[in-house]
Design a protein around this motif. Structure first.
Motif, PDB file in Angstrom:
ATOM      1  N   GLN A 213       0.576  -1.320   0.049  1.00  0.00           N
ATOM      2  CA  GLN A 213      -0.027   0.112   0.183  1.00  0.00           C
ATOM      3  C   GLN A 213       0.681   1.308  -0.039  1.00  0.00           C
ATOM      4  O   GLN A 213       0.597   2.086  -0.736  1.00  0.00           O
ATOM      5  CB  GLN A 213      -0.940  -0.040   1.253  1.00  0.00           C
ATOM      6  CG  GLN A 213      -1.793  -0.918   1.309  1.00  0.00           C
ATOM      7  CD  GLN A 213      -2.744  -0.956   2.594  1.00  0.00           C
ATOM      8  OE1 GLN A 213      -3.334  -0.112   2.726  1.00  0.00           O
ATOM      9  NE2 GLN A 213      -2.698  -2.121   3.189  1.00  0.00           N
ATOM     10  N   LEU A 214       1.858   1.380   0.926  1.00  0.00           N
ATOM     11  CA  LEU A 214       2.666   2.195   0.959  1.00  0.00           C
ATOM     12  C   LEU A 214       3.706   2.578  -0.340  1.00  0.00           C
ATOM     13  O   LEU A 214       3.639   3.753  -0.995  1.00  0.00           O
ATOM     14  CB  LEU A 214       3.823   2.212   2.094  1.00  0.00           C
ATOM     15  CG  LEU A 214       4.939   3.411   2.438  1.00  0.00           C
ATOM     16  CD1 LEU A 214       4.132   4.902   2.728  1.00  0.00           C
ATOM     17  CD2 LEU A 214       5.578   3.070   3.650  1.00  0.00           C
ATOM     18  N   ALA A 215       3.842   1.433  -1.116  1.00  0.00           N
ATOM     19  CA  ALA A 215       4.630   1.516  -2.220  1.00  0.00           C
ATOM     20  C   ALA A 215       3.907   2.229  -3.306  1.00  0.00           C
ATOM     21  O   ALA A 215       4.337   2.878  -4.196  1.00  0.00           O
ATOM     22  CB  ALA A 215       5.277   0.117  -2.600  1.00  0.00           C
ATOM     23  N   LEU A 216       2.560   1.819  -3.262  1.00  0.00           N
ATOM     24  CA  LEU A 216       1.729   2.117  -4.323  1.00  0.00           C
ATOM     25  C   LEU A 216       1.356   3.719  -4.101  1.00  0.00           C
ATOM     26  O   LEU A 216       1.268   4.579  -5.144  1.00  0.00           O
ATOM     27  CB  LEU A 216       0.388   1.436  -4.266  1.00  0.00           C
ATOM     28  CG  LEU A 216      -0.541   1.787  -5.273  1.00  0.00           C
ATOM     29  CD1 LEU A 216      -0.336   1.725  -6.577  1.00  0.00           C
ATOM     30  CD2 LEU A 216      -1.998   1.023  -5.111  1.00  0.00           C
ATOM     31  N   ALA A 217       1.228   4.136  -2.882  1.00  0.00           N
ATOM     32  CA  ALA A 217       0.915   5.307  -2.573  1.00  0.00           C
ATOM     33  C   ALA A 217       2.295   6.505  -3.095  1.00  0.00           C
ATOM     34  O   ALA A 217       2.122   7.401  -3.537  1.00  0.00           O
ATOM     35  CB  ALA A 217       0.723   5.708  -1.087  1.00  0.00           C
ATOM     36  N   VAL A 218       3.578   5.866  -3.065  1.00  0.00           N
ATOM     37  CA  VAL A 218       4.675   6.645  -3.128  1.00  0.00           C
ATOM     38  C   VAL A 218       4.750   6.568  -4.873  1.00  0.00           C
ATOM     39  O   VAL A 218       4.965   7.708  -5.228  1.00  0.00           O
ATOM     40  CB  VAL A 218       5.959   6.071  -2.629  1.00  0.00           C
ATOM     41  CG1 VAL A 218       7.044   6.633  -3.120  1.00  0.00           C
ATOM     42  CG2 VAL A 218       5.726   6.041  -1.043  1.00  0.00           C
ATOM     43  N   ALA A 219       4.591   5.719  -5.304  1.00  0.00           N
ATOM     44  CA  ALA A 219       4.481   5.514  -6.724  1.00  0.00           C
ATOM     45  C   ALA A 219       3.406   6.495  -7.531  1.00  0.00           C
ATOM     46  O   ALA A 219       3.721   7.210  -8.492  1.00  0.00           O
ATOM     47  CB  ALA A 219       4.089   4.125  -7.235  1.00  0.00           C
TER      48      ALA A 219
END
Length: 255
Positions: free
Chosen positions: A173-179
């Motif tokens: 979820q965090l990786a997607l948000a940063v992306a």
């Protein structure tokens, strides 16, 4: 359950959040720019200093969220210095101990099994378990900035599995948000053939890094509340009350 949406919302609702993001992004930008330019000698000197500073900010942010304070990211140097010292007292022994255990374990655990990458999977599991113990001890400490709680192994060992599972589900979820936050800037710079080591892109990513740090601090505070039991008094209150009620019920049934 802790969620990326709640964490992001809380990070933006921090007092003077935009100003804090920019101020805290300055040291990150300086090191990142030197890294992008290949000046590794500079990075090797200042990188660890910036990381220690961010560790203090991050730890204090977890505690601020956990204690429902009005601010999340703190710029008070005295507070950050005290927090950093306590965090290092907890983290350094744990990291050294479990790094050694992991090194020894992964060198001993080699199986002749006709399964592709079986040993690699075993090593990943070992490091994940040991890492979860270190992370749980850190979060247990960060809840109240209590060094003894960072060594409360009864609570740590009971909670580390839940913390690991929670982190596994949250990381994508965090990786997607940063992306999602980085993608528009990346597309714009590529569209106009501007190199990604341009100061504008590096500066933007530095701000996003600080925003991600605040989001993660919010999540860890929520996770510490949900997954890790409180201090010893809270632990005793929660469990001894049940034992007391059981004893009362048994006495009543025996009369």
């Amino acid at each position: 359950m802790a969620s990326i949406i709640d964490s992001f919302s809380e990070a933006l609702n921090d007092r003077f959040s935009v100003i804090k993001f920019i101020v805290l992004a300055i040291p990150v930008y300086i090191v990142a720019e030197k890294f992008a330019l290949g000046k590794m000698a500079y990075v090797q000197v200042w990188g660890p200093i910036v990381l220690l500073f961010l560790l203090a900010v991050f730890t204090q942010a977890i505690n601020n969220v956990r204690m429902s304070r009005t601010e999340i990211l703190t710029l008070n140097p005295i507070t950050l210095f005290k927090t950093l010292i306590k965090a290092l007292i907890v983290l350094v022994p744990h990291v050294c101990l479990y790094s050694y255990i992991g090194y020894v374990a992964t060198n001993l655990l080699h199986f002749n099994v006709d399964v592709p990458h079986f040993n690699l999977i075993v090593h990943i599991i070992v490091w994940s378990i040991l890492g979860s113990i270190v992370l749980t001890s850190y979060l247990s400490f960060a809840k109240c900035l209590s060094v003894p709680q960072g060594y409360n192994y009864k609570v740590i060992l009971e909670s580390c599995t839940d913390v690991l599972i929670s982190l596994v589900f949250y990381s994508p979820q965090l990786a997607l948000a940063v992306a999602i936050l980085v993608a528009p800037a990346w597309y714009a710079f590529n569209l106009f053939n501007i190199p990604l080591n341009h100061w504008g892109f590096v500066g933007y990513c530095s701000v996003i890094f600080v925003v991600s740090l605040s989001i993660l601090a919010n999540y860890f505070a929520q996770s510490a509340y949900e997954q890790i039991k409180g201090n010893n008094e809270d632990y005793d209150d929660n469990y001894n009350k049940i034992d007391f009620l059981d004893d009362v019920a048994e006495k009543m049934n025996g009369r």
